[in-house]
Design a protein around this motif. Structure first.
Motif, short mmCIF file in Angstrom:
data_model
loop_
_atom_site.label_atom_id
_atom_site.label_comp_id
_atom_site.label_asym_id
_atom_site.label_seq_id
_atom_site.Cartn_x
_atom_site.Cartn_y
_atom_site.Cartn_z
N GLU A 5 61.78 -66.92 22.90
CA GLU A 5 62.04 -65.53 23.22
C GLU A 5 60.69 -64.92 24.00
OE1 GLU A 5 64.19 -62.76 20.37
OE2 GLU A 5 64.08 -64.45 19.11
N LEU A 6 60.90 -64.10 25.20
CA LEU A 6 59.87 -63.47 25.82
C LEU A 6 59.88 -62.00 25.72
CD1 LEU A 6 57.04 -64.07 27.23
CD2 LEU A 6 58.52 -64.14 29.28
N TYR A 7 58.80 -61.34 25.39
CA TYR A 7 58.94 -59.79 25.63
C TYR A 7 57.97 -59.66 26.71
CZ TYR A 7 61.07 -59.72 21.14
OH TYR A 7 61.83 -59.60 20.12
N GLU A 46 55.76 -54.72 16.29
CA GLU A 46 56.15 -55.35 14.78
C GLU A 46 55.96 -56.72 14.97
OE1 GLU A 46 60.16 -54.14 14.02
OE2 GLU A 46 59.74 -51.90 13.94
N ILE A 47 56.31 -57.19 16.13
CA ILE A 47 56.21 -58.87 16.18
C ILE A 47 54.69 -59.31 16.32
CG2 ILE A 47 56.78 -60.58 17.64
CD1 ILE A 47 59.65 -59.17 18.32
N SER A 48 53.97 -58.52 17.01
CA SER A 48 52.77 -59.07 17.48
C SER A 48 51.43 -58.41 17.06
CB SER A 48 52.57 -59.28 18.93
OG SER A 48 52.44 -58.06 19.66
N VAL A 53 52.19 -57.03 26.69
CA VAL A 53 52.94 -57.71 27.13
C VAL A 53 52.16 -58.84 28.11
CG1 VAL A 53 55.44 -56.88 26.36
CG2 VAL A 53 54.19 -56.50 28.62
N PRO A 54 52.59 -60.13 28.06
CA PRO A 54 53.76 -60.61 27.47
C PRO A 54 53.62 -61.27 26.03
CG PRO A 54 52.53 -62.30 28.77
CD PRO A 54 52.18 -60.81 29.12
N VAL A 55 54.61 -61.23 25.11
CA VAL A 55 54.52 -62.04 23.90
C VAL A 55 55.73 -62.93 23.83
CG1 VAL A 55 55.03 -61.33 21.46
CG2 VAL A 55 53.71 -59.64 22.81
N LEU A 56 55.22 -63.95 23.26
CA LEU A 56 56.18 -65.22 23.21
C LEU A 56 56.70 -65.40 21.58
CD1 LEU A 56 57.56 -67.57 24.66
CD2 LEU A 56 55.60 -68.98 23.59
N VAL A 57 57.83 -65.69 21.35
CA VAL A 57 58.36 -66.00 19.81
C VAL A 57 59.16 -67.39 20.13
CG1 VAL A 57 60.06 -65.45 18.26
CG2 VAL A 57 58.51 -63.58 19.41
N ASP A 58 58.49 -68.38 19.39
CA ASP A 58 58.94 -69.65 19.15
C ASP A 58 59.38 -69.91 17.83
OD1 ASP A 58 59.72 -72.19 19.54
OD2 ASP A 58 58.02 -72.86 20.63
N GLU A 64 55.44 -66.55 15.81
CA GLU A 64 56.10 -65.37 15.51
C GLU A 64 55.76 -64.17 16.68
OE1 GLU A 64 55.83 -64.34 11.43
OE2 GLU A 64 56.80 -66.25 10.75
N GLY A 65 54.77 -64.38 17.23
CA GLY A 65 54.30 -63.27 18.31
C GLY A 65 53.09 -63.62 18.85
N MET A 66 52.80 -64.44 19.70
CA MET A 66 51.99 -64.81 20.67
C MET A 66 51.80 -63.86 21.65
SD MET A 66 50.71 -68.48 22.30
CE MET A 66 50.81 -69.49 20.87
N PRO A 67 50.50 -63.32 21.85
CA PRO A 67 50.13 -62.58 22.97
C PRO A 67 49.29 -63.29 23.87
CG PRO A 67 48.78 -61.91 21.20
CD PRO A 67 49.66 -63.04 20.60
N GLU A 68 48.92 -62.46 25.19
CA GLU A 68 48.12 -63.08 25.95
C GLU A 68 48.67 -64.13 26.92
OE1 GLU A 68 45.24 -61.42 26.75
OE2 GLU A 68 45.43 -60.29 24.80
N SER A 69 48.79 -63.89 28.22
CA SER A 69 49.43 -64.96 29.03
C SER A 69 48.68 -66.32 29.11
CB SER A 69 49.56 -64.42 30.38
OG SER A 69 48.30 -64.10 31.01
N ASP A 70 47.53 -66.36 29.25
CA ASP A 70 46.80 -67.64 29.33
C ASP A 70 47.08 -68.32 28.20
OD1 ASP A 70 45.75 -67.26 32.03
OD2 ASP A 70 43.98 -66.33 31.15
#
Length: 82
Positions: A5-7, A46-48, A53-58, A64-70
């Protein structure tokens, strides 16, 4: 089938960098577009723990909520790259 999931925010260059990597790797993901105003991004916070953004959930890999595009691009390459 992926549980990614990508925010993201429309027009965000950092988000575009992540979506390009997702597309390059041929990954399916669910996109959640967030409001432009940081004060309205309660779901992302709540997630990150932050409103950027972006925030990735896998969930499949315990992310559960990874920030930072790099960081996200590097994670995707390590986890899903050939």
């Amino acid at each position: 089938m992926s549980n990614l999931e990508l925010y993201e925010l429309e027009g965000c260059p950092f988000c575009a960098k992540v979506t390009s990597k997702l597309d390059e790797l041929g990954l399916d993901y669910e996109s959640h577009f967030v409001p432009r105003a940081h004060s309205e991004r309660t779901e992302v916070k709540e997630i990150s723990g932050q409103t950027g953004v972006p925030v990735l959930v896998d969930e499949e890999h315990g992310v559960e909520g990874m920030p930072e595009s790099d960081d996200i691009v590097e994670y995707l390459e390590k986890t899903y790259g050939a």
